[in-house]
Design an enzyme around this catalytic site. Sequence first.
Site, mmCIF file in Angstrom:
data_model
loop_
_atom_site.group_PDB
_atom_site.id
_atom_site.type_symbol
_atom_site.label_atom_id
_atom_site.label_comp_id
_atom_site.label_asym_id
_atom_site.label_seq_id
_atom_site.Cartn_x
_atom_site.Cartn_y
_atom_site.Cartn_z
ATOM 1 N N ASP A 1 -9.435 -0.241 -4.530
ATOM 2 C CA ASP A 1 -8.765 -1.544 -4.540
ATOM 3 C C ASP A 1 -9.833 -2.618 -4.754
ATOM 4 O O ASP A 1 -10.759 -2.753 -3.948
ATOM 5 C CB ASP A 1 -8.032 -1.756 -3.212
ATOM 6 C CG ASP A 1 -7.243 -3.052 -3.178
ATOM 7 O OD1 ASP A 1 -7.267 -3.796 -4.179
ATOM 8 O OD2 ASP A 1 -6.614 -3.324 -2.141
ATOM 9 N N ASP B 1 -5.148 -4.139 -9.922
ATOM 10 C CA ASP B 1 -6.369 -4.057 -9.125
ATOM 11 C C ASP B 1 -6.444 -2.817 -8.246
ATOM 12 O O ASP B 1 -7.284 -2.742 -7.353
ATOM 13 C CB ASP B 1 -6.516 -5.316 -8.255
ATOM 14 C CG ASP B 1 -5.384 -5.458 -7.254
ATOM 15 O OD1 ASP B 1 -4.325 -4.828 -7.441
ATOM 16 O OD2 ASP B 1 -5.551 -6.220 -6.276
ATOM 17 N N GLU B 2 -5.607 -1.823 -8.498
ATOM 18 C CA GLU B 2 -5.629 -0.610 -7.684
ATOM 19 C C GLU B 2 -5.471 0.623 -8.566
ATOM 20 O O GLU B 2 -4.709 0.610 -9.543
ATOM 21 C CB GLU B 2 -4.509 -0.624 -6.633
ATOM 22 C CG GLU B 2 -4.623 -1.758 -5.628
ATOM 23 C CD GLU B 2 -3.509 -1.706 -4.584
ATOM 24 O OE1 GLU B 2 -2.875 -0.644 -4.441
ATOM 25 O OE2 GLU B 2 -3.275 -2.733 -3.925
#
Length: 416
Positions: free
Chosen positions: A13, A110-111
């Site tokens: 993350d 974002d992960e």
Amino acid sequence: MRKPETIERLYLDFDGFFASVEQQARPALRGKPVGVIPMQGVTRNSCIIACSKEAKAAGLSNIMSIEEARAACPGLVLVAQSPDLYRRAHATLLSEITAVLPIDAIKSIDELTCRLDDRDIAAPQALADRIRDRISRHVGPHITCSIGMAANRQLAKIACKVNKPDGVTIWRPQDMPGPLLKRPLSDVPGVGRRMERRLAQAGVFSTADLLATQPKQMRQLWNNVNGERLWYALHGYDIQAQPSQRAMYGHGRVLPPSHRTPEKAYSCARLLLVKAARRMRRDRFYAGQLRLWMSLRGGGYSDIAPLHQAHDDNACLEALNHIWERVREKLAPTERIFRLGVTLCELTPASQRQSDWLLNDDRKRRKWEAVQDAVDRLNARYAASIVTQGMWAPPPGGYAGGKISYTRIPKTEDFW
């Protein structure tokens, strides 16, 4: 059902992704509390959509109103979002991570999650160090990430939150469930504020209480099989995510002050609808319904119109015009529209579309679909919206239809 005896999954993350990309790209922002906002110049009735590590340390959080954020952090620097920059940064970061180990699934902008091989299982900290070092050297030191490793994806995701920002957490099966019991319920995937209230009504107030339930009880609490699947994941079993099915295509936008009248809002709705229809055609879907929603000063307004399994711009815009006729009847010309969105739903894959000789496949429909195919090919050839039906006037702030949500990563053509 298999229960791994060692760590098998990595979850990564990025920390304050939008804000950290801004800091990497713009040296003047480094080390300062940064809040990313939808557009420059709009500070009322708007919020922070992302904040930097420095801003979070000052007590700020995403989706906090700008007024609250400034009161909590007087030195806050507000920056308008740059979706195309974030898209390019995302692609670059994926390339660097893939050079270290294969990516199993991209969960959001974002992960992401990866499967570990035997070498990485034997030295997980060394793997995390290689990933972070490569990002720092090849992309920049101001974009950091937090990493969690565990027996399955859900546990790795929870572990990822323990040492944010820029931390590494490894939960080996032999150490469980001890570390998990220390985490708040809000860290468990799928447990938001509404679910926390439902769990409290059932006497579940902590992660330990949740682990003490039974699989069927979890199914009842979630009102579907996902609750039962989560129970097994929290107990260390290897649970694979079920493939999701596309349900809609849509775009929403906060309107700049100059475009909050019904007529200006209509031009924005047209543009958003065309952008959504383009995405739908790329994925080879047809829509059965158009939905419009708006946020007004005194509440909201929504309406729907049938589409009869259409995907061309002409059919979609005709449906919007039918809705907007009712909008003009209900809203005064002086009404202020702060936000609006369009959604194409009741989707049918092109391979499953059934012909309707009265509605779907008459001469007019076939003509417009042929025209649309030619227009799409022309726009794709020149990578721009050089041919459109009617006016094409993006509102101030740009990025109409190219906005990045945390769950959708736009493609290059979304910025045409």
